[in-house]
Design a protein around this motif. Structure first.
Motif, PDB file in Angstrom:
ATOM      1  N   HIS A   1       0.814  -1.214   0.000  1.00 57.99           N
ATOM      2  CA  HIS A   1       0.000   0.000   0.000  1.00 57.99           C
ATOM      3  C   HIS A   1       0.848   1.266   0.000  1.00 57.99           C
ATOM      4  N   ASP A   2       2.168   1.111  -0.115  1.00 55.74           N
ATOM      5  CA  ASP A   2       3.045   2.283  -0.145  1.00 55.74           C
ATOM      6  C   ASP A   2       2.775   3.119  -1.395  1.00 55.74           C
ATOM      7  N   THR A   3       2.957   4.417  -1.258  1.00 56.38           N
ATOM      8  CA  THR A   3       2.864   5.314  -2.407  1.00 56.38           C
ATOM      9  C   THR A   3       4.192   5.298  -3.147  1.00 56.38           C
TER      10      THR A   3
ATOM     11  N   TYR B   1       6.124   5.430   1.885  1.00 56.03           N
ATOM     12  CA  TYR B   1       6.555   5.955   0.594  1.00 56.03           C
ATOM     13  C   TYR B   1       7.779   5.204   0.095  1.00 56.03           C
TER      14      TYR B   1
ATOM     15  N   PRO C   1       2.317  13.987  -4.409  1.00 57.43           N
ATOM     16  CA  PRO C   1       2.530  12.712  -5.113  1.00 57.43           C
ATOM     17  C   PRO C   1       1.955  12.654  -6.522  1.00 57.43           C
TER      18      PRO C   1
END
Length: 585
Positions: free
Chosen positions: A61-63, A375, A345
């Protein structure tokens, strides 16, 4: 015209450039275009790190933040590409016009954006404020009160509403009016936190940002400054309005500051309230102060973003020092760029630099990801491979200049320079075209009229120094460059760089630099030191040499451009740029 030779590392010999090109064109991946030999197959490297704190962590689920880097060689049109993007918007309806923002480390790097339609190149407060001599004690070289509040204070002093007497003709105020309008902006990177990047189509970083930003934590001053904001909280309550954080929460954070136990999260939780409280406090200070001294005492004069950065990175960087109770750290610009990317982002970030430090940036990504959960950064790198065919390099091996033999060698070097100058003078008369020359050397060997000058003199000739010439194009029409010495680090500097990048590793036993067997360039035996040297020093010298723009054909010259080396040669001039090198006994 002289025959052209290049050192072929595979053969360990000099071969004719035309022969080398013939071999490499057999696969049809080379072509002659716009004065270049261009390898059209681009190299694209994608790099992404996963934090190594444990396999049990779920990164799904990291950006993912994409960082695009164009490392195409110097003089091959990277800046021209942005300018064309901006110029194309001149014919677009205002409400549909795209805006771009370009950041550089220094104002001089952005001069190419002056005068472009639909673009404003910001000048420094010192250079654009007509009242600067009067208000300079408040500004203090950018470390004092933010310029906007100086302008507002000056206006109230003159009895006008937020206008000083120079408001209508002030260059600083005029460029600030451009914010929010459908125009692109070119400005320095340290002003980035003052912009809403969501307003822009793409963010560009011009040239190298390999340096660091000094950030100071002065407990006594921070306590004093944050206390000033208490009045804003009380004023809001008096008006029946409230911040999202309560007065009690604010006081808890202030107490932690006093106790030296405040954390990044403490400030982050009330960050936006602090920004609003600063607005209220500073507006009141500007309106009620009767003198510079009184205004300086009332205004909030530190940057919250710097305090946040200090708390986030103080245990990450290995350059922490305390003097007279004041804490200082030096944060790589790349960390601050990554923070911008995380804050925005959805915006595309592109870096344009032929000497972009890929390996050092990978180390920075690793450190940044460890302290920024949620992130990850993917580094996308594009390279080019152009070979000059209108420039010859001469290495004067018997006149190699070092810091140790400088006084002994310089008279001999000047004699050679003068003889080449005389040859060019005869060419100038014969061809009715001036064959101009300049010098590249260490800063301590040059003379400057002013401390902040970028261009000085050496033996009466224009001169620049290693590492401070990114983006300077005034020498593109010159014919000859003399490189006196080499851009070599001190051992203590290399130790400092090593410990900043390899905090968990043992220092090498030997920090001495060596000369390669071919006698053309320097290297370190330890691959970690070699990487630091190459990306921080050797590539910087290569970039400085490219100020001559040797990749660009100048058909008005009858003779090829020349580079004379009185030192050794950055390896990528041969390995990557394919320079012709001739040895002079």
């Amino acid at each position: 015209m002289d025959s052209k030779y290049v050192f072929d590392r595979k053969r360990k010999n000099y071969v004719q450039l035309s022969e080398l090109i013939r071999e490499e064109t057999q696969d049809d991946s080379w072509e002659h275009k716009n004065g270049f030999y261009q390898k059209t197959t681009k190299i694209k490297e994608e790099f992404s790190l996963t934090r190594y704190i444990g396999d049990e962590v779920d990164y799904s689920h990291d950006t993912i933040l994409n960082y695009f880097v164009d490392r195409s060689q110097q003089g091959t049109g990277k800046t021209q590409g942005i300018k064309k993007k901006i110029e194309a918007q001149a014919n677009v309806e205002k409400k549909l016009r795209k805006k771009y923002i370009i950041f550089g480390q220094e104002y001089i790097l952005l001069d190419e954006y002056k005068g472009i339609p639909c673009c404003v190149k910001f000048d420094s407060f010192k250079d654009s404020c007509l009242s600067y001599p009067e208000v300079s004690p408040l500004y203090n070289k950018g470390k004092g009160i933010p310029p906007r509040w100086i302008c507002i204070f000056k206006g109230y002093q003159k009895g006008l509403y937020e206008k000083c007497e120079n408001y209508d003709i002030c260059g600083y105020k005029e460029q600030q009016k451009s914010r929010g309008k459908p125009v692109s902006i070119a400005t320095v990177i340290h002003s980035a936190p003052t912009f809403n990047l969501n307003e822009y189509e793409e963010v560009f970083f011009e040239e190298n940002t390999i340096g660091s930003k000094e950030i100071e934590w002065n407990p006594k001053k921070i306590k004093t400054e944050l206390t000033k904001l208490y009045g804003a909280y009380k004023q809001m309550e008096k008006n029946g309005e409230y911040f999202k954080s309560s007065t009690e929460e604010y006081l808890k954070v202030l107490k932690k500051v006093i106790e030296d136990s405040v954390t990044y999260d403490d400030l982050a939780n009330i960050y936006f309230d602090l920004i609003e409280a600063i607005e209220i406090t500073n507006n009141l200070a500007a309106k009620t102060s009767k003198s510079f001294k009184e205004f300086k005492e009332k205004v909030f004069s530190i940057y919250i973003d710097d305090l946040m950065a200090f708390l986030k990175y103080r245990n990450v960087v290995n350059n922490y020092n305390i003097k007279s109770g004041i804490h200082k750290i030096y944060i790589p610009w790349s960390f601050l760029i990554f923070d911008m990317m995380a804050l925005y982002p959805g915006i595309k970030f592109t870096h344009l630099s032929a000497s972009f430090p890929v390996e050092i940036t990978k180390k920075h990504i690793q450190a940044w990801e460890e302290v920024t959960p949620g992130y990850r950064i993917k580094l996308n790198v594009k390279n080019s491979h152009y070979t000059p065919h209108t420039c010859i390099g001469y290495i004067h091996k018997n006149l190699r200049v070092t810091d140790i033999n400088f006084d002994e060698m310089i008279p001999k070097v000047k004699n050679v320079i003068n003889s080449i100058k005389n040859k060019n003078r005869k060419r100038s008369v014969r061809d009715e075209k001036e064959y101009k020359d300049f010098v590249l050397s260490k800063k301590k060997h040059l003379k400057f009229e002013n401390d902040d000058d970028k261009i000085g003199t050496f033996a009466g000739r224009p001169a620049i120094h290693f590492g401070a010439n990114h983006g300077i194009n005034i020498f593109r029409e010159f014919h000859t460059l003399f490189v006196v010495g080499s851009n070599l680090p001190r051992q203590e500097d290399m130790k400092k760089h090593f410990n900043e990048l390899y905090q968990r590793e043992t220092e090498p036993g030997n920090f001495s630099i060596k000369i390669r067997d071919d006698g053309l360039s320097y290297y370190y035996k330890d691959p970690r030191l070699q990487m630091i040297y190459k990306e921080m020093y050797e590539d910087s010298e290569r970039d400085s040499i490219h100020r001559l723009r040797p990749l660009i054909s100048d058909l008005s010259y009858k003779y090829p451009k020349e580079i004379h080396f009185f030192g050794l040669i950055p390896s990528d001039l041969i390995n990557h740029d394919g320079f012709v090198i001739k040895e002079v006994e």
